[in-house]
Design a protein around this motif. Structure first.
Motif, short mmCIF file in Angstrom:
data_model
loop_
_atom_site.label_atom_id
_atom_site.label_comp_id
_atom_site.label_asym_id
_atom_site.label_seq_id
_atom_site.Cartn_x
_atom_site.Cartn_y
_atom_site.Cartn_z
N ASP A 77 -9.59 -50.37 27.34
CA ASP A 77 -8.64 -50.62 26.27
C ASP A 77 -9.35 -51.08 25.00
OD1 ASP A 77 -6.46 -49.98 27.83
OD2 ASP A 77 -6.19 -52.04 28.54
N LEU A 78 -8.78 -50.68 23.88
CA LEU A 78 -9.25 -51.14 22.57
C LEU A 78 -8.04 -51.69 21.84
CD1 LEU A 78 -11.43 -51.30 20.33
CD2 LEU A 78 -10.77 -48.98 19.66
N GLU A 79 -8.01 -52.99 21.58
CA GLU A 79 -6.85 -53.65 21.00
C GLU A 79 -7.02 -53.82 19.49
OE1 GLU A 79 -4.09 -54.68 22.49
OE2 GLU A 79 -4.64 -54.23 24.57
N MET A 80 -5.89 -53.63 18.77
CA MET A 80 -5.82 -53.93 17.35
C MET A 80 -4.56 -54.73 17.12
SD MET A 80 -5.71 -51.42 14.01
CE MET A 80 -3.93 -51.48 13.83
N THR A 81 -4.67 -56.02 16.85
CA THR A 81 -3.51 -56.90 16.80
C THR A 81 -3.18 -57.31 15.38
OG1 THR A 81 -4.94 -58.82 17.16
CG2 THR A 81 -3.97 -57.81 19.10
N ASP A 82 -1.90 -57.09 15.00
CA ASP A 82 -1.33 -57.58 13.74
C ASP A 82 -2.22 -57.31 12.54
OD1 ASP A 82 0.90 -58.42 15.07
OD2 ASP A 82 0.24 -60.48 15.29
N GLU A 83 -2.52 -56.03 12.33
CA GLU A 83 -3.25 -55.63 11.14
C GLU A 83 -2.24 -55.21 10.07
OE1 GLU A 83 -6.42 -55.67 10.38
OE2 GLU A 83 -7.08 -56.46 12.33
N ARG A 92 4.53 -53.47 3.13
CA ARG A 92 3.44 -54.08 3.89
C ARG A 92 3.91 -54.26 5.33
NH1 ARG A 92 1.94 -58.91 3.11
NH2 ARG A 92 3.78 -59.65 1.99
N LEU A 93 3.22 -53.60 6.25
CA LEU A 93 3.61 -53.60 7.65
C LEU A 93 2.57 -54.33 8.49
CD1 LEU A 93 4.62 -49.83 7.98
CD2 LEU A 93 6.05 -51.75 7.28
N LEU A 94 3.03 -55.06 9.48
CA LEU A 94 2.15 -55.65 10.48
C LEU A 94 2.18 -54.74 11.71
CD1 LEU A 94 2.92 -59.48 10.25
CD2 LEU A 94 0.94 -58.24 9.39
N VAL A 95 1.04 -54.13 12.01
CA VAL A 95 0.94 -53.14 13.08
C VAL A 95 0.13 -53.71 14.23
CG1 VAL A 95 0.16 -50.83 13.69
CG2 VAL A 95 1.11 -51.26 11.42
N ASN A 96 0.69 -53.62 15.42
CA ASN A 96 0.00 -54.03 16.65
C ASN A 96 -0.19 -52.78 17.49
OD1 ASN A 96 -0.66 -55.05 19.25
ND2 ASN A 96 0.24 -57.01 18.67
N ALA A 97 -1.44 -52.30 17.56
CA ALA A 97 -1.72 -51.03 18.23
C ALA A 97 -2.85 -51.19 19.24
CB ALA A 97 -2.08 -49.95 17.20
N TYR A 98 -2.98 -50.17 20.08
CA TYR A 98 -4.09 -50.16 21.04
C TYR A 98 -4.46 -48.71 21.34
CZ TYR A 98 -0.89 -48.82 24.80
OH TYR A 98 0.02 -48.15 25.58
N ALA A 99 -5.70 -48.53 21.79
CA ALA A 99 -6.19 -47.21 22.20
C ALA A 99 -6.79 -47.34 23.59
CB ALA A 99 -7.22 -46.68 21.21
N ARG A 100 -6.75 -46.26 24.34
CA ARG A 100 -7.38 -46.20 25.67
C ARG A 100 -8.47 -45.14 25.64
NH1 ARG A 100 -3.08 -45.56 30.26
NH2 ARG A 100 -2.40 -43.85 28.92
N PHE A 101 -9.65 -45.49 26.15
CA PHE A 101 -10.77 -44.56 26.13
C PHE A 101 -11.59 -44.71 27.40
CE2 PHE A 101 -12.50 -48.50 24.59
CZ PHE A 101 -13.81 -48.52 25.03
N ILE A 126 -12.98 -48.21 13.13
CA ILE A 126 -12.58 -46.81 12.95
C ILE A 126 -11.09 -46.65 13.23
CG2 ILE A 126 -12.93 -44.45 13.76
CD1 ILE A 126 -15.79 -45.19 14.42
N LEU A 127 -10.60 -47.27 14.32
CA LEU A 127 -9.17 -47.23 14.63
C LEU A 127 -8.36 -47.86 13.50
CD1 LEU A 127 -6.73 -46.81 16.51
CD2 LEU A 127 -7.31 -48.99 17.61
N ASN A 128 -8.86 -48.98 12.98
CA ASN A 128 -8.18 -49.64 11.87
C ASN A 128 -8.09 -48.72 10.67
OD1 ASN A 128 -7.45 -51.39 9.73
ND2 ASN A 128 -8.25 -53.13 10.86
N LYS A 176 2.31 -50.77 19.67
CA LYS A 176 3.19 -51.65 20.43
C LYS A 176 4.29 -52.24 19.55
CE LYS A 176 -0.16 -54.25 22.09
NZ LYS A 176 -0.85 -55.28 22.90
N ARG A 177 3.96 -52.50 18.29
CA ARG A 177 4.96 -53.13 17.41
C ARG A 177 4.62 -52.81 15.96
NH1 ARG A 177 5.67 -58.24 14.91
NH2 ARG A 177 3.59 -58.84 15.60
N THR A 178 5.64 -52.44 15.19
CA THR A 178 5.53 -52.25 13.75
C THR A 178 6.61 -53.09 13.09
OG1 THR A 178 4.77 -49.97 14.08
CG2 THR A 178 5.47 -50.58 11.87
#
Length: 282
Positions: A77-83, A92-101, A126-128, A176-178
Motif C-alpha cells: 500500500d501507498l498512502e496519501m492522507t489529507d492532501e 480547495r479539496l482535502l483528498v485522502n487517497a491510496y495506491a496498491r502496488f 509522484i502520486l501526489n 477514500k475521501r474527498t
C-alpha cells in the motif's frame, strides 16, 4: 594414541568448518518473498520472482561473496492522507487517497530504490503530483459522479508508468475521501450548492407549468373539436345535451365539489325560454 587423537581432532575441525560453511551457504526463500542474489554488488540471479522460473524453497550461495536481498512479493500500500488539491472550479479539496502496488522487477528495484520503503518514498510525491494534475482538470461536483472512476483510471496509468522505473507495478488507485476544508470555504460551497439546486428546481417547475399549459390548451382544443363535430352531426341532440348539463348544474343539490348548496328559491315563468326542454322543443 596421540597421533590418532590429532587425526580425529582434525576431522572434527574440518567437519565443523564444513558445517559452518554449509550453514552460511544455505538460504531459504519463503512464498511471500522474492530474492535477488548480488555478487560483489552486481545482481547475478533471482529467486521466486513473479515472472521467474525458480520458486520458493532452499538455495545455496557462495559464502562471504554472494549477498541475498529479500524483496516483498505481496501487494503493498501507498498512502496519501489529507492532501490539499485545487479543482477546476477553484475549490480547495482535502483528498485522502491510496495506491496498491507490487514489485515485478526486483533487480531494478534493488538497483534504483534499494528497498520497498525506497519505492514508497519515490512514488509518494509522484502520486501526489499526478492526482493534483488530474483532479485540477475536473470540478468538485464531477468528482461526486461516475467521472471519478475515469479520473482514477488516468491517475493509475500515469503512476504505473513512473513506477515501472523502480520495478513496481501499480494495481489500483482509489480515493477514500474527498472533502472541503472546514470553515468559510465549506459553508460558502454549501450555500452555492443550495442556490444551484434551488435554481434547478425553479427551472423544472417552470418547465412543468409550461407543459401543463400546453397540455391543457391541446385538451381544450380537442374538446372544442368534439363539440363542434357533435353539433354538426345532430344539432338537436347537441342542444338537448347542453340543456341537460345546464339543468344539472343549476338545480343540483350539491356543487361541483360535492358540497351541499345553500338553500335558495328560483322563481321562473312557465313559458320561460330556459325551460323549453321540459316542455319539448318548439
Amino acid at each position: 594414541m596421540s597421533n590418532l587423537w590429532q587425526r580425529y581432532s582434525s576431522l572434527l575441525v574440518l567437519a565443523g568448518v564444513g558445517l559452518v560453511a554449509l550453514m552460511l551457504s544455505i538460504y531459504i526463500v519463503p512464498e511471500g518473498e522474492q530474492a535477488v542474489v548480488l555478487r560483489t554488488g552486481e545482481p547475478v540471479g533471482t529467486v521466486n520472482t513473479i515472472n521467474g522460473t525458480k520458486g520458493a524453497g532452499l538455495y545455496l550461495r557462495i559464502p562471504f561473496v554472494d549477498t541475498v536481498r529479500r524483496v516483498d512479493k505481496r501487494v503493498l500500500d501507498l498512502e496519501m492522507t489529507d492532501e490539499e488539491v485545487l479543482s477546476q472550479d477553484q475549490q480547495r479539496l482535502l483528498v485522502n487517497a491510496y495506491a496498491r502496488f507490487r514489485i515485478v522487477n526486483p533487480v531494478r528495484m534493488v538497483e534504483r530504490a534499494g528497498t520497498t520503503e525506497g519505492v514508497r518514498t519515490a512514488l509518494e510525491p509522484i502520486l501526489n503530483s499526478v492526482l493534483r494534475q488530474e483532479l485540477g482538470r475536473r470540478t468538485f461536483q464531477a468528482m461526486l459522479t461516475a467521472e471519478r472512476g475515469s479520473a482514477l483510471a488516468v491517475v493509475r496509468t500515469n503512476l504505473d508508468r513512473q513506477a515501472r522505473q523502480y520495478g513496481a507495478e501499480v494495481i489500483d488507485v482509489q480515493i477514500k475521501r474527498t472533502d472541503l476544508p472546514d470553515g468559510a470555504p465549506l459553508q460558502s460551497a454549501f450555500q452555492r450548492m443550495e442556490t444551484d439546486r434551488e435554481r434547478e428546481a425553479r427551472t423544472i417547475r417552470a418547465q412543468g407549468s409550461r407543459d401543463a399549459r400546453i397540455i391543457r390548451a391541446e385538451a381544450d382544443a380537442q374538446a372544442a373539436r368534439i363539440y363542434a363535430d357533435a353539433f354538426g352531426k345532430d344539432a338537436d341532440f347537441y342542444d338537448f345535451y347542453r340543456a341537460m348539463q345546464s339543468y344539472d348544474a343549476t338545480f343540483a343539490a350539491t356543487d361541483e365539489n360535492g358540497q351541499p348548496k345553500s338553500e335558495s328559491n328560483i322563481i321562473l315563468s312557465p313559458d320561460n325560454e330556459y325551460l323549453r326542454q321540459f316542455r319539448g322543443r318548439r
